[in-house]
Design a protein around this motif. Structure first.
Motif, PDB file in Angstrom:
ATOM      1  N   LEU A  70       0.888  -1.347   0.041  1.00 39.34           N
ATOM      2  CA  LEU A  70      -0.039   0.103   0.101  1.00 39.34           C
ATOM      3  C   LEU A  70       0.699   1.417  -0.002  1.00 39.34           C
ATOM      4  N   GLY A  71       1.940   1.411   0.766  1.00 45.14           N
ATOM      5  CA  GLY A  71       2.798   2.485   0.790  1.00 45.14           C
ATOM      6  C   GLY A  71       3.495   2.406  -0.660  1.00 45.14           C
ATOM      7  N   VAL A  72       3.864   1.508  -1.327  1.00 49.28           N
ATOM      8  CA  VAL A  72       4.396   1.691  -2.566  1.00 49.28           C
ATOM      9  C   VAL A  72       3.365   2.475  -3.550  1.00 49.28           C
ATOM     10  N   PHE A  73       2.112   1.804  -3.287  1.00 44.71           N
ATOM     11  CA  PHE A  73       1.155   2.327  -4.265  1.00 44.71           C
ATOM     12  C   PHE A  73       0.683   3.822  -4.032  1.00 44.71           C
ATOM     13  N   ARG A  74       0.890   4.085  -2.745  1.00 47.00           N
ATOM     14  CA  ARG A  74       0.699   5.558  -2.441  1.00 47.00           C
ATOM     15  C   ARG A  74       1.734   6.497  -2.757  1.00 47.00           C
ATOM     16  N   ASN A  98      -4.305   8.616 -14.592  1.00 51.90           N
ATOM     17  CA  ASN A  98      -5.461   7.912 -13.777  1.00 51.90           C
ATOM     18  C   ASN A  98      -5.649   6.274 -14.287  1.00 51.90           C
ATOM     19  N   ARG A  99      -5.166   5.934 -15.696  1.00 51.70           N
ATOM     20  CA  ARG A  99      -5.515   4.591 -15.981  1.00 51.70           C
ATOM     21  C   ARG A  99      -4.423   3.691 -15.488  1.00 51.70           C
ATOM     22  N   THR A 100      -3.285   4.330 -15.304  1.00 52.37           N
ATOM     23  CA  THR A 100      -2.090   3.389 -14.718  1.00 52.37           C
ATOM     24  C   THR A 100      -2.514   3.137 -13.287  1.00 52.37           C
ATOM     25  N   LEU A 101      -3.007   4.250 -12.582  1.00 49.86           N
ATOM     26  CA  LEU A 101      -3.181   4.088 -11.050  1.00 49.86           C
ATOM     27  C   LEU A 101      -4.261   3.010 -10.673  1.00 49.86           C
ATOM     28  N   ALA A 106      -6.798  -1.779  -8.845  1.00 53.64           N
ATOM     29  CA  ALA A 106      -7.424  -3.047  -8.863  1.00 53.64           C
ATOM     30  C   ALA A 106      -6.626  -4.514  -8.396  1.00 53.64           C
ATOM     31  N   VAL A 107      -5.501  -4.291  -8.109  1.00 57.42           N
ATOM     32  CA  VAL A 107      -4.575  -5.368  -7.357  1.00 57.42           C
ATOM     33  C   VAL A 107      -3.860  -4.958  -6.130  1.00 57.42           C
ATOM     34  N   VAL A 108      -3.964  -3.603  -5.656  1.00 52.71           N
ATOM     35  CA  VAL A 108      -3.176  -3.427  -4.425  1.00 52.71           C
ATOM     36  C   VAL A 108      -3.648  -4.175  -3.314  1.00 52.71           C
ATOM     37  N   GLU A 109      -4.746  -4.693  -3.065  1.00 50.75           N
ATOM     38  CA  GLU A 109      -5.201  -5.580  -1.859  1.00 50.75           C
ATOM     39  C   GLU A 109      -4.373  -6.713  -1.771  1.00 50.75           C
ATOM     40  N   SER A 110      -4.241  -7.313  -3.134  1.00 51.55           N
ATOM     41  CA  SER A 110      -3.656  -8.775  -3.257  1.00 51.55           C
ATOM     42  C   SER A 110      -2.368  -8.904  -3.386  1.00 51.55           C
ATOM     43  N   ALA A 115       4.573  -6.994  -7.572  1.00 50.60           N
ATOM     44  CA  ALA A 115       3.569  -7.440  -8.303  1.00 50.60           C
ATOM     45  C   ALA A 115       2.828  -6.012  -8.566  1.00 50.60           C
ATOM     46  N   ILE A 116       2.771  -4.881  -7.690  1.00 51.71           N
ATOM     47  CA  ILE A 116       2.285  -3.631  -7.612  1.00 51.71           C
ATOM     48  C   ILE A 116       3.082  -2.871  -8.693  1.00 51.71           C
ATOM     49  N   VAL A 117       4.398  -3.075  -8.633  1.00 47.74           N
ATOM     50  CA  VAL A 117       5.264  -2.266  -9.516  1.00 47.74           C
ATOM     51  C   VAL A 117       5.015  -2.890 -10.996  1.00 47.74           C
ATOM     52  N   LYS A 118       5.125  -4.189 -11.082  1.00 43.05           N
ATOM     53  CA  LYS A 118       4.876  -4.737 -12.458  1.00 43.05           C
ATOM     54  C   LYS A 118       3.516  -4.324 -13.094  1.00 43.05           C
TER      55      LYS A 118
END
Ligand code: MRU
Length: 347
Positions: A70-74, A98-101, A106-110, A115-118
């Motif tokens: 979550l921190g990476v996504f933030r 916005n499309r990239t975020l 869509a996957v940040v929870e799992s 994987a989030i970087v990818k």
């Protein structure tokens, strides 16, 4: 030939402020560097702004020191928030960020950190690849507006430097030339930053397309003298009613084209159409520094004490637009209906 590269870690751009005199590649490793490159016009043009915005989001995630997914996504979101406002008119920038975020969200929870970087990097690459395919399709679709021997007037720079592929308006021009249509291009200088004189002339010269540079102010006169068969330009944002924001000077060409009975054609990917903005008066128009008007290529030409007004874009009302060429086909008036059917075919 490309104007931008992403090797999965770093973004490299061909510095457009140095062209055509020098081909200087810059490596952008941080969000601040990307933001400065965008505001400084080292990279520009609506589709390219979208692509670099998407890469910037992915790169921020990659470089994040956060311990959790979550921190990476933030951190990616923070980069997106900074980059989205670097240039306000080209809708592709905020759209691609916005499309990239959204893909990451869509996957940040799992997802784990890798994987989030990818996911973000893959989405950014998709956006770039899609734009390249869109350019090819726009070039093909636009051929109906270029007859053999046509004298084509274009404005600003809409080629490979500012897209993921061969360009929008310039892609149409390039394919017409490569198809042996024996066209001649009139390219405006595009004051104040001379994208036409420096970049379009460079691209056309590299491609071997016969062309002549004209002062911006000569465009309407050449139209009125019957020396132009079609005007083809790009767009930074197209409102739901078909009003078109593009480089300052586009509107005067559209007016003169209407008066002369010459088709005025806009070539742009679907990502440039913004159905959330009902009409052109609601499109934010970037005001840039007066210094750009008071100087030419960094040399001051106006007397000290002179002020300047520098709107970077104008809005051409839809009634002056003959057609909009997109990768999904040609859109014609009435644009409110045809654009909606194009962008949201099922609704
Ligand atoms: O200020 P710029 O140079 O970014 O403006 C660019 C334009 O106006 C282009 O016509 C537009 O972005 C389309 S690029 C395919």
């Amino acid at each position: 030939m490309r104007g931008m590269e992403w090797n999965g870690r770093e973004i490299r751009i061909l510095d457009q402020t140095r062209l055509p005199r020098r081909e200087v590649w810059l490596t952008l490793s941080t969000t601040a560097q990307i933001a400065r490159a965008i505001t400084g016009m080292r990279i520009r043009g609506a589709p390219a702004l979208g692509i670099i915005g998407a890469y910037g989001v992915a790169q921020a995630a990659l470089r994040s020191k956060a311990k959790t997914t979550l921190g990476v996504f933030r951190d990616a979101e923070k980069a997106g928030a900074v980059l989205a406002f670097t240039r306000p008119t080209a809708v592709n920038l905020a759209w691609a960020i916005n499309r990239t975020l959204d893909a990451g969200r869509a996957v940040v929870e799992s997802a784990d950190r890798d994987a989030i970087v990818k996911t973000l990097a893959e989405e950014a690459n998709f956006i770039a690849e899609e734009d390249a395919r869109a350019c090819d399709a726009i070039a093909r679709v636009g051929q109906e507006f270029v007859v053999p021997g046509a004298r084509v007037l274009t404005h600003c720079n809409t080629g490979l430097l500012c897209t993921g592929g061969s360009g929008t308006a310039l892609g149409v021009i390039r394919l017409a030339h490569e198809s042996g249509k024996d066209i001649k291009v009139l390219a405006t200088e595009t004051r104040p930053l001379l994208q036409g004189a420096r970049l379009t002339a460079w691209e056309l010269g590299t491609l071997g397309v016969p062309h002549a540079l004209i002062p911006d102010s000569a465009g309407p006169a050449l139209l009125s003298r019957g020396e132009v068969d079609v005007v083809i330009v790009g767009a930074d944002r197209i409102a739901a009613n078909g009003d078109v924001a593009n480089k300052i000077g586009t509107y005067s060409l559209a007016l003169a084209a209407r008066e002369a009975g010459v088709p005025f054609v806009v070539a742009a990917p679907v990502s440039t159409i913004d159905l959330a903005v009902p009409s052109g008066d609601l499109i934010p128009v970037e005001e840039r520094s007066p210094d750009e008007v008071l100087s030419v290529l960094g040399t001051r030409v106006a007397p000290v004490g002179t002020g300047a007004v520098n709107p970077a874009f104008d809005v051409t009302p839809a009634r002056f637009v003959t057609a909009i060429v997109t990768e999904r086909g040609v859109v014609r008036p009435p644009f409110a209906e045809s654009l909606r059917a194009l962008v949201q075919p099922s609704s």
